[in-house]
Design an enzyme around this catalytic site. Structure first.
Site, PDB file in Angstrom:
ATOM      1  N   GLY A 195      50.541  44.159  43.202  1.00 13.03           N
ATOM      2  CA  GLY A 195      50.837  43.109  42.229  1.00 13.03           C
ATOM      3  C   GLY A 195      51.296  43.694  40.901  1.00 13.03           C
ATOM      4  O   GLY A 195      50.794  44.735  40.453  1.00 13.03           O
ATOM      5  N   LYS A 213      50.613  42.719  38.041  1.00 15.69           N
ATOM      6  CA  LYS A 213      49.620  42.711  36.963  1.00 15.69           C
ATOM      7  C   LYS A 213      49.178  44.139  36.651  1.00 15.69           C
ATOM      8  O   LYS A 213      48.934  44.494  35.511  1.00 15.69           O
ATOM      9  CB  LYS A 213      48.393  41.866  37.335  1.00 15.69           C
ATOM     10  CG  LYS A 213      47.401  41.839  36.184  1.00 15.69           C
ATOM     11  CD  LYS A 213      46.305  40.833  36.381  1.00 15.69           C
ATOM     12  CE  LYS A 213      45.232  41.333  37.303  1.00 15.69           C
ATOM     13  NZ  LYS A 213      44.354  42.352  36.728  1.00 15.69           N
ATOM     14  N   ASP A 214      49.090  44.967  37.712  1.00 12.50           N
ATOM     15  CA  ASP A 214      48.700  46.369  37.522  1.00 12.50           C
ATOM     16  C   ASP A 214      49.966  47.218  37.414  1.00 12.50           C
ATOM     17  O   ASP A 214      50.227  48.085  38.254  1.00 12.50           O
ATOM     18  CB  ASP A 214      47.839  46.816  38.709  1.00 12.50           C
ATOM     19  CG  ASP A 214      46.587  45.968  38.835  1.00 12.50           C
ATOM     20  OD1 ASP A 214      45.827  45.893  37.861  1.00 12.50           O
ATOM     21  OD2 ASP A 214      46.387  45.356  39.899  1.00 12.50           O
ATOM     22  N   GLY A 267      38.899  43.793  47.546  1.00  7.27           N
ATOM     23  CA  GLY A 267      38.193  42.595  47.986  1.00  7.27           C
ATOM     24  C   GLY A 267      38.013  41.570  46.887  1.00  7.27           C
ATOM     25  O   GLY A 267      38.635  41.635  45.839  1.00  7.27           O
ATOM     26  N   SER A 273      42.573  37.667  38.579  1.00  4.93           N
ATOM     27  CA  SER A 273      41.909  38.961  38.708  1.00  4.93           C
ATOM     28  C   SER A 273      40.548  38.719  39.333  1.00  4.93           C
ATOM     29  O   SER A 273      39.898  37.706  39.031  1.00  4.93           O
ATOM     30  CB  SER A 273      41.714  39.582  37.312  1.00  4.93           C
ATOM     31  OG  SER A 273      40.746  40.606  37.367  1.00  4.93           O
ATOM     32  N   GLY A 305      46.471  35.849  44.208  1.00  2.55           N
ATOM     33  CA  GLY A 305      47.358  36.997  43.951  1.00  2.55           C
ATOM     34  C   GLY A 305      47.432  37.909  45.176  1.00  2.55           C
ATOM     35  O   GLY A 305      48.516  38.330  45.606  1.00  2.55           O
ATOM     36  N   HIS A 306      46.259  38.209  45.755  1.00  2.00           N
ATOM     37  CA  HIS A 306      46.248  39.047  46.967  1.00  2.00           C
ATOM     38  C   HIS A 306      46.986  38.343  48.110  1.00  2.00           C
ATOM     39  O   HIS A 306      47.721  38.966  48.863  1.00  2.00           O
ATOM     40  CB  HIS A 306      44.809  39.313  47.424  1.00  2.00           C
ATOM     41  CG  HIS A 306      43.981  40.082  46.441  1.00  2.00           C
ATOM     42  ND1 HIS A 306      42.941  39.526  45.749  1.00  2.00           N
ATOM     43  CD2 HIS A 306      44.045  41.377  46.046  1.00  2.00           C
ATOM     44  CE1 HIS A 306      42.379  40.438  44.976  1.00  2.00           C
ATOM     45  NE2 HIS A 306      43.037  41.575  45.126  1.00  2.00           N
TER      46      HIS A 306
HETATM   47  O1  PAF Z   1      44.404  47.318  42.715  1.00  2.00           O
HETATM   48  C1  PAF Z   1      43.373  47.568  43.386  1.00  2.00           C
HETATM   49  O2  PAF Z   1      42.679  46.682  43.878  1.00  2.00           O
HETATM   50  C2  PAF Z   1      42.945  49.009  43.572  1.00  2.00           C
HETATM   51  O3  PAF Z   1      43.205  49.773  42.435  1.00  2.00           O
HETATM   52  C3  PAF Z   1      43.550  49.661  44.831  1.00  2.00           C
HETATM   53  C4  PAF Z   1      45.041  49.756  44.752  1.00  2.00           C
HETATM   54  C5  PAF Z   1      43.135  48.861  46.065  1.00  2.00           C
HETATM   55  C6  PAF Z   1      42.991  51.083  44.985  1.00  2.00           C
HETATM   56  O4  PAF Z   1      41.610  51.091  45.096  1.00  2.00           O
END
Ligand code: PAF
Length: 281
Positions: free
Chosen positions: A147, A149-150, A31, A185, A36-37
């Site tokens: 994404g 970024k992670d 949330g 972020s 990015g989302h």
């Molecule tokens: O990247 C995130 O927001 C979280 O690590 C995820 C993948 C939703 C898991 O809780």
């Protein structure tokens, strides 16, 4: 957009889509959504028949002294955002649905989970892998979008999906930045105006690295030292790590050749931020 708050409700919808032969795209999130989302949502909408977004602030991926309680939350705003983006289902389960009393089962992706962020956040990727597996089981996606970024998170989820034959295609989407370079972020919301400015040291350091490699630098120690120098010159920043690693194993590289993941984590004030670039020579 349908709001679903139970595991059983989400599974029933997913079974219906399977019966109707529809492909399911899934964007798992915690949330406090940003552009990015939304880029993940757009990708899902072009590639799948239905798109599900989950919002679940997953307690098992936060350490005891981390920001679980103060993690930013705004369901009303997120839900309006997703509705406008044309998402079909928002899955928002309460913690007791995901981890009912007596919960004891966790997923570990050995080796990969202990490097980079895993070193300073022990247990973090065990929590991520566990919740993502559970969300996959509930939502039943054909494709899942994450994404870049992670980068370590995506690698771990890809490995888990392959090792456990989940039949989910894990799609990595490009990292999205502010016009001045700051990686988007949800945690950027914690930054004061001075910290927001100081946080640019991460992307400035990484851009310096890209230029150094383009100019012929092949020694990862020198690349890492150059990024560290940029971060050390910023009084509000404190380095957690700077590493140049193989993007498939996360092991340090001996030379800046082939694809190299250059990854940074740093505290800016109390906020821990991460950023990375993938350099292909
Ligand atoms: O990247 C995130 O927001 C979280 O690590 C995820 C993948 C939703 C898991 O809780």
């Amino acid at each position: 957009m349908i709001l679903v708050e139970t595991v059983a409700g989400m599974k029933a919808l997913s079974r219906g889509w399977k019966r109707a032969g529809k492909s399911v795209g899934f964007v798992p999130t915690m949330g406090y959504l940003h552009e990015g989302h939304l880029s993940l949502v757009r990708e899902s909408k072009t590639r799948a028949d239905v798109t599900v977004v989950s919002i679940f602030v997953n307690p098992t991926q936060f350490g005891p002294n981390e920001d679980l309680d103060k993690y930013p939350r705004d369901l009303a705003k997120d839900s309006a955002y997703l509705e406008r983006a044309g998402v079909d289902v928002l899955y928002h389960p309460p913690a007791a649905e995901v981890y009912p009393p007596g919960y004891r089962t966790y997923v570990e992706v050995e080796g990969l989970q202990d490097r980079l962020c895993g070193r300073s956040r022990p247990g973090h990727f065990r929590g991520v892998a566990t919740v993502v597996l559970k969300l996959f089981e509930t939502v039943g996606p054909d494709l899942a979008f994450f994404g870049a970024k992670d980068a370590q998170q995506v690698l771990i989820i890809e490995r888990m999906a392959r090792d456990l034959d989940l039949g989910v295609e894990v799609v990595t989407c490009p990292l999205v930045r502010e016009p001045d370079g700051l990686a988007l972020s949800s945690r950027n919301a914690y930054l004061s105006p001075e910290e927001r400015q100081a946080a640019l040291a991460l992307s400035i350091g990484l851009r310096w690295a890209e230029r150094a490699v383009a100019a012929g630098e092949r020694d990862p120690a020198k690349v890492v030292a150059g990024i560290r120098a940029v971060l050390e010159a910023e009084p509000l920043a404190r380095i957690d790590y700077v590493e140049a690693v193989d993007p498939g194993t996360l092991e340090p590289v001996a030379e800046m050749r082939g694809p190299v993941l250059v990854a940074v984590a740093a505290f800016v004030g109390p906020t821990r931020l991460i950023d990375n670039v993938r350099i292909a020579v």
